[in-house]
Design a protein around this motif. Structure first.
Motif, PDB file in Angstrom:
ATOM      1  N   ASP A 166      -4.987  -4.148   2.354  1.00  0.00           N
ATOM      2  CA  ASP A 166      -6.161  -4.901   2.793  1.00  0.00           C
ATOM      3  C   ASP A 166      -6.963  -4.165   3.864  1.00  0.00           C
ATOM      4  OD1 ASP A 166      -5.595  -7.065   1.112  1.00  0.00           O
ATOM      5  OD2 ASP A 166      -4.283  -7.995   2.599  1.00  0.00           O
ATOM      6  N   VAL A 167      -7.124  -2.865   3.715  1.00  0.00           N
ATOM      7  CA  VAL A 167      -7.984  -2.122   4.637  1.00  0.00           C
ATOM      8  C   VAL A 167      -9.287  -1.803   3.918  1.00  0.00           C
ATOM      9  CG1 VAL A 167      -6.095  -1.125   5.989  1.00  0.00           C
ATOM     10  CG2 VAL A 167      -7.009   0.136   4.051  1.00  0.00           C
ATOM     11  N   SER A 168     -10.298  -1.478   4.687  1.00  0.00           N
ATOM     12  CA  SER A 168     -11.608  -1.210   4.103  1.00  0.00           C
ATOM     13  C   SER A 168     -11.563   0.022   3.197  1.00  0.00           C
ATOM     14  CB  SER A 168     -12.644  -0.987   5.213  1.00  0.00           C
ATOM     15  OG  SER A 168     -12.399   0.249   5.855  1.00  0.00           O
ATOM     16  N   GLU A 169     -12.478   0.047   2.253  1.00  0.00           N
ATOM     17  CA  GLU A 169     -12.576   1.198   1.348  1.00  0.00           C
ATOM     18  C   GLU A 169     -12.897   2.466   2.129  1.00  0.00           C
ATOM     19  OE1 GLU A 169     -11.699   1.320  -1.909  1.00  0.00           O
ATOM     20  OE2 GLU A 169     -11.029  -0.724  -1.497  1.00  0.00           O
ATOM     21  N   LYS A 170     -13.628   2.338   3.232  1.00  0.00           N
ATOM     22  CA  LYS A 170     -13.955   3.497   4.066  1.00  0.00           C
ATOM     23  C   LYS A 170     -12.693   4.104   4.672  1.00  0.00           C
ATOM     24  CE  LYS A 170     -16.673   5.145   7.919  1.00  0.00           C
ATOM     25  NZ  LYS A 170     -17.726   4.913   8.885  1.00  0.00           N
ATOM     26  N   MET A 171     -11.737   3.253   5.023  1.00  0.00           N
ATOM     27  CA  MET A 171     -10.526   3.723   5.699  1.00  0.00           C
ATOM     28  C   MET A 171      -9.534   4.382   4.739  1.00  0.00           C
ATOM     29  SD  MET A 171      -9.497   3.950   8.654  1.00  0.00           S
ATOM     30  CE  MET A 171      -8.369   3.651   9.937  1.00  0.00           C
ATOM     31  N   LYS A 172      -9.519   3.988   3.496  1.00  0.00           N
ATOM     32  CA  LYS A 172      -8.506   4.452   2.549  1.00  0.00           C
ATOM     33  C   LYS A 172      -8.453   5.970   2.376  1.00  0.00           C
ATOM     34  CE  LYS A 172      -7.975   0.064   0.226  1.00  0.00           C
ATOM     35  NZ  LYS A 172      -8.098  -0.711  -1.013  1.00  0.00           N
ATOM     36  N   PRO A 173      -9.580   6.668   2.197  1.00  0.00           N
ATOM     37  CA  PRO A 173      -9.460   8.126   2.045  1.00  0.00           C
ATOM     38  C   PRO A 173      -8.933   8.820   3.306  1.00  0.00           C
ATOM     39  CG  PRO A 173     -11.765   7.466   1.948  1.00  0.00           C
ATOM     40  CD  PRO A 173     -10.945   6.217   1.992  1.00  0.00           C
TER      41      PRO A 173
END
Length: 125
Positions: A25-32
């Motif tokens: 449940d983290v932002s898509e920005k944080m995933k990479p």
């Protein structure tokens, strides 16, 4: 994990991240960024330009990526020093709790002093 929880991160989220960054449940920005530091931590020789590009494409600047690299590197270096030196410490067994659990601006002022005392005790044992 205890540090993250002490700083207010939900233990459930930590578990999610450890199991599967993509499903977390983290932002898509944080995933990479998280994928990058995970790979840096476990398979650094497998990092490629595409890993960097994935981070930058989400709007991160190179300085932010470099800071993540530094934090990951320092974390790994400290673990190697501590583990290689045979230092063992169980925060859970510490009756007064971790120093980060104190409130106020001086919350962590003695963290390194506590760690130094642990090293001295282990060295004299």
């Amino acid at each position: 994990m205890i540090h993250a929880e002490t700083l207010g991160i939900d233990p459930g989220l930590i578990k999610q991240l450890l199991e599967d960054i993509e499903a977390s449940d983290v932002s898509e920005k944080m995933k990479p960024m998280l994928r990058y530091v995970e790979k840096l931590n476990t398979l650094p020789n497998k990092l490629v330009q595409a890993d960097v590009d994935a981070v930058l494409e989400q709007g991160w600047v190179e300085e932010a990526l470099f800071e993540a690299i530094e934090v990951t590197g320092l974390f790994n270096m400290m673990n190697r020093i501590v583990e290689g030196g045979g230092v063992t410490f169980d925060y859970g067994g510490r009756t007064q709790g971790h120093t980060l659990q104190k409130a106020g601006p001086d919350a962590a002022k003695d963290s390194y002093l506590v760690f130094l005392e642990m090293i001295k005790q282990q060295a004299s044992a």
